[in-house]
Design a protein around this motif. Structure first.
Motif, PDB file in Angstrom:
ATOM      1  N   ASP A   1       0.771  -1.031  -0.021  1.00  0.00           N
ATOM      2  CA  ASP A   1      -0.130  -0.130   0.132  1.00  0.00           C
ATOM      3  C   ASP A   1       0.707   1.213   0.200  1.00  0.00           C
ATOM      4  OD1 ASP A   1      -2.193  -1.721   0.426  1.00  0.00           O
ATOM      5  OD2 ASP A   1      -2.499  -1.449   2.395  1.00  0.00           O
ATOM      6  N   TYR A   2       0.763   2.010  -1.005  1.00  0.00           N
ATOM      7  CA  TYR A   2       1.700   3.058  -1.435  1.00  0.00           C
ATOM      8  C   TYR A   2       1.039   4.425  -1.451  1.00  0.00           C
ATOM      9  CZ  TYR A   2       6.035   5.273  -2.968  1.00  0.00           C
ATOM     10  OH  TYR A   2       7.300   5.993  -3.216  1.00  0.00           O
ATOM     11  N   ARG A   3       1.381   5.348  -0.455  1.00  0.00           N
ATOM     12  CA  ARG A   3       0.642   6.808  -0.518  1.00  0.00           C
ATOM     13  C   ARG A   3       1.931   7.592  -1.077  1.00  0.00           C
ATOM     14  NH1 ARG A   3      -3.632   9.514   1.452  1.00  0.00           N
ATOM     15  NH2 ARG A   3      -4.165   7.646   2.634  1.00  0.00           N
ATOM     16  N   TRP A   4       2.015   7.678  -2.460  1.00  0.00           N
ATOM     17  CA  TRP A   4       3.150   7.958  -3.006  1.00  0.00           C
ATOM     18  C   TRP A   4       3.503   9.725  -3.325  1.00  0.00           C
ATOM     19  CZ3 TRP A   4       2.348   9.862  -8.203  1.00  0.00           C
ATOM     20  CH2 TRP A   4       1.146  10.020  -8.572  1.00  0.00           C
ATOM     21  N   GLN A   5       2.150  10.454  -3.516  1.00  0.00           N
ATOM     22  CA  GLN A   5       2.362  11.602  -3.908  1.00  0.00           C
ATOM     23  C   GLN A   5       3.114  12.640  -2.614  1.00  0.00           C
ATOM     24  OE1 GLN A   5      -0.778  13.058  -6.492  1.00  0.00           O
ATOM     25  NE2 GLN A   5      -2.102  11.139  -6.077  1.00  0.00           N
ATOM     26  N   HIS A   6       4.012  13.288  -3.221  1.00  0.00           N
ATOM     27  CA  HIS A   6       4.758  14.142  -2.307  1.00  0.00           C
ATOM     28  C   HIS A   6       3.876  15.591  -2.007  1.00  0.00           C
ATOM     29  CE1 HIS A   6       8.414  11.743  -1.801  1.00  0.00           C
ATOM     30  NE2 HIS A   6       7.990  11.399  -3.103  1.00  0.00           N
ATOM     31  N   SER A   7       4.139  16.215  -0.883  1.00  0.00           N
ATOM     32  CA  SER A   7       3.336  17.535  -0.799  1.00  0.00           C
ATOM     33  C   SER A   7       4.407  18.828  -0.812  1.00  0.00           C
ATOM     34  CB  SER A   7       2.785  17.379   0.465  1.00  0.00           C
ATOM     35  OG  SER A   7       3.674  17.299   1.725  1.00  0.00           O
ATOM     36  N   HIS A   8       5.383  18.386  -1.283  1.00  0.00           N
ATOM     37  CA  HIS A   8       6.615  19.431  -1.117  1.00  0.00           C
ATOM     38  C   HIS A   8       7.333  19.595  -2.521  1.00  0.00           C
ATOM     39  CE1 HIS A   8       9.629  16.221  -0.755  1.00  0.00           C
ATOM     40  NE2 HIS A   8       8.484  15.714   0.109  1.00  0.00           N
ATOM     41  N   ASP A   9       8.185  20.764  -2.675  1.00  0.00           N
ATOM     42  CA  ASP A   9       8.675  20.908  -3.805  1.00  0.00           C
ATOM     43  C   ASP A   9       9.706  19.865  -3.998  1.00  0.00           C
ATOM     44  OD1 ASP A   9       9.958  22.205  -6.065  1.00  0.00           O
ATOM     45  OD2 ASP A   9      10.921  23.769  -4.781  1.00  0.00           O
ATOM     46  N   LEU A  10       9.987  19.460  -5.258  1.00  0.00           N
ATOM     47  CA  LEU A  10      10.852  18.206  -5.870  1.00  0.00           C
ATOM     48  C   LEU A  10      11.956  18.791  -6.595  1.00  0.00           C
ATOM     49  CD1 LEU A  10       8.349  15.320  -6.011  1.00  0.00           C
ATOM     50  CD2 LEU A  10       9.747  16.057  -4.098  1.00  0.00           C
ATOM     51  N   SER A  11      12.021  20.041  -6.889  1.00  0.00           N
ATOM     52  CA  SER A  11      13.007  20.634  -7.781  1.00  0.00           C
ATOM     53  C   SER A  11      14.382  20.248  -7.281  1.00  0.00           C
ATOM     54  CB  SER A  11      12.727  22.137  -7.947  1.00  0.00           C
ATOM     55  OG  SER A  11      13.068  22.687  -6.687  1.00  0.00           O
ATOM     56  N   ALA A  12      15.114  20.429  -8.449  1.00  0.00           N
ATOM     57  CA  ALA A  12      16.660  20.280  -8.223  1.00  0.00           C
ATOM     58  C   ALA A  12      17.356  21.255  -6.975  1.00  0.00           C
ATOM     59  CB  ALA A  12      17.456  20.023  -9.497  1.00  0.00           C
ATOM     60  N   GLN A  13      16.707  22.538  -7.414  1.00  0.00           N
ATOM     61  CA  GLN A  13      17.518  23.584  -6.540  1.00  0.00           C
ATOM     62  C   GLN A  13      17.072  23.548  -5.101  1.00  0.00           C
ATOM     63  OE1 GLN A  13      16.215  27.473  -7.711  1.00  0.00           O
ATOM     64  NE2 GLN A  13      17.508  28.332  -6.058  1.00  0.00           N
ATOM     65  N   THR A  14      15.773  23.011  -4.766  1.00  0.00           N
ATOM     66  CA  THR A  14      15.423  22.866  -3.369  1.00  0.00           C
ATOM     67  C   THR A  14      16.212  21.351  -2.911  1.00  0.00           C
ATOM     68  OG1 THR A  14      13.199  23.690  -3.776  1.00  0.00           O
ATOM     69  CG2 THR A  14      13.454  21.864  -1.892  1.00  0.00           C
ATOM     70  N   LEU A  15      15.992  20.226  -3.632  1.00  0.00           N
ATOM     71  CA  LEU A  15      16.885  19.139  -3.203  1.00  0.00           C
ATOM     72  C   LEU A  15      18.078  19.283  -3.073  1.00  0.00           C
ATOM     73  CD1 LEU A  15      14.817  16.619  -5.298  1.00  0.00           C
ATOM     74  CD2 LEU A  15      14.279  17.244  -2.964  1.00  0.00           C
ATOM     75  N   SER A  16      18.817  19.988  -3.688  1.00  0.00           N
ATOM     76  CA  SER A  16      20.229  20.425  -3.429  1.00  0.00           C
ATOM     77  C   SER A  16      20.596  20.901  -2.192  1.00  0.00           C
ATOM     78  CB  SER A  16      21.038  20.855  -4.570  1.00  0.00           C
ATOM     79  OG  SER A  16      20.290  22.335  -4.643  1.00  0.00           O
ATOM     80  N   ASN A  17      19.770  21.682  -1.551  1.00  0.00           N
ATOM     81  CA  ASN A  17      19.952  22.271  -0.320  1.00  0.00           C
ATOM     82  C   ASN A  17      19.696  21.328   0.782  1.00  0.00           C
ATOM     83  OD1 ASN A  17      20.575  24.664  -1.616  1.00  0.00           O
ATOM     84  ND2 ASN A  17      18.466  25.312  -1.537  1.00  0.00           N
ATOM     85  N   MET A  18      19.262  20.108   0.668  1.00  0.00           N
ATOM     86  CA  MET A  18      19.032  19.100   1.557  1.00  0.00           C
ATOM     87  C   MET A  18      20.466  18.367   2.113  1.00  0.00           C
ATOM     88  SD  MET A  18      15.723  19.238   2.734  1.00  0.00           S
ATOM     89  CE  MET A  18      15.965  20.917   2.425  1.00  0.00           C
ATOM     90  N   PRO A  19      20.552  18.205   3.230  1.00  0.00           N
ATOM     91  CA  PRO A  19      21.869  17.286   3.709  1.00  0.00           C
ATOM     92  C   PRO A  19      21.420  15.889   3.207  1.00  0.00           C
ATOM     93  CG  PRO A  19      19.965  17.511   5.572  1.00  0.00           C
ATOM     94  CD  PRO A  19      19.540  18.287   4.342  1.00  0.00           C
ATOM     95  N   MET A  20      22.717  15.181   3.144  1.00  0.00           N
ATOM     96  CA  MET A  20      22.815  13.959   2.484  1.00  0.00           C
ATOM     97  C   MET A  20      21.891  13.027   3.448  1.00  0.00           C
ATOM     98  SD  MET A  20      26.649  12.779   1.577  1.00  0.00           S
ATOM     99  CE  MET A  20      27.177  13.343   3.368  1.00  0.00           C
ATOM    100  N   GLY A  21      21.233  12.085   2.593  1.00  0.00           N
ATOM    101  CA  GLY A  21      20.217  11.030   3.217  1.00  0.00           C
ATOM    102  C   GLY A  21      20.846   9.638   3.637  1.00  0.00           C
ATOM    103  N   ALA A  22      20.316   8.901   4.113  1.00  0.00           N
ATOM    104  CA  ALA A  22      20.804   7.815   4.683  1.00  0.00           C
ATOM    105  C   ALA A  22      21.501   6.930   3.791  1.00  0.00           C
ATOM    106  CB  ALA A  22      19.580   6.863   5.429  1.00  0.00           C
TER     107      ALA A  22
END
Length: 203
Positions: free
Chosen positions: A139-160
């Motif tokens: 069961d997968y609720r798959w739609q994100h509620s936030h900006d997925l642009s490259a610029q925004t994601l590049s500002n996130m720290p590294m993930g697991a």
């Protein structure tokens, strides 16, 4: 059924390739929650692609499977065996796991100039193996509620995934110079490598 292993649920750092461009699986846009029954092999392919492309965090689960991530990646996931004459409610699932988008938590104010990781994203996936059935239900609720642009994601720290991969390389004796060399293909494509390494974890 040959049996799924711990590394089929929790990605093994040795299987993670930070330079590989991986995109999430496609889903019907009209379905808010995507529900599907997989064969074990199809599930492995689907989940490896999805958790490589998207950063998930495991949710706490009660029951005997809650500490299974601490076991070796080659450990088989448990299969329930009913003992004749036992009482109590019959077991429905051999195992069940739940994951959320890494941005599922509430937003927090930061002293540094970047967005909070937590944004209240509703993305969640549950996978479960019914007792006696050669299948995995998702069961997968798959739609994100936030900006997925490259610029925004590049500002996130590294993930697991990235952190675990770097820890593995350090344990193998690599220093930062060596790790950086593993990530660099050539000067002309370095910007694309950085995009893959830091940005494509969310679709």
């Amino acid at each position: 059924m040959g049996g799924l292993k711990v590394k089929d649920i929790f990605i093994d750092p040795s299987d993670f390739k930070p330079r590989d461009l991986v995109v999430p699986n496609p889903f019907p846009r009209e379905q808010e929650v995507w529900m599907v029954r997989f064969t074990p092999e199809d599930f492995k392919a689907f989940w490896f692609q999805e958790q490589t492309a998207i950063q998930f965090v495991p949710c706490s689960e009660r029951g005997p499977n809650r500490d299974i991530r601490k076991q070796s990646g080659d450990t088989l996931l448990p299969l329930h065996i009913t003992i004749p004459g036992t009482n109590g409610r019959p077991k429905i699932y051999d195992w069940s796991f739940r994951f959320q988008c890494r941005r599922h938590g509430p937003p927090r104010p930061l002293a540094i100039d970047r967005p909070s990781i937590g944004i209240g994203c509703p993305v969640e996936i549950r996978m479960k193996k019914p007792v006696g059935m050669d299948a995995v239900l998702v069961d997968y609720r798959w739609q994100h509620s936030h900006d997925l642009s490259a610029q925004t994601l590049s500002n996130m720290p590294m993930g697991a995934n990235e952190r675990s991969w770097i820890k593995l390389k350090v344990a193998e004796g690599s220093d930062w110079k060596g790790i950086r060399a593993m990530l660099r293909m050539d000067e002309n494509s370095m910007s694309e490598v950085q995009y893959r390494f830091y940005v494509i974890m969310l679709y």
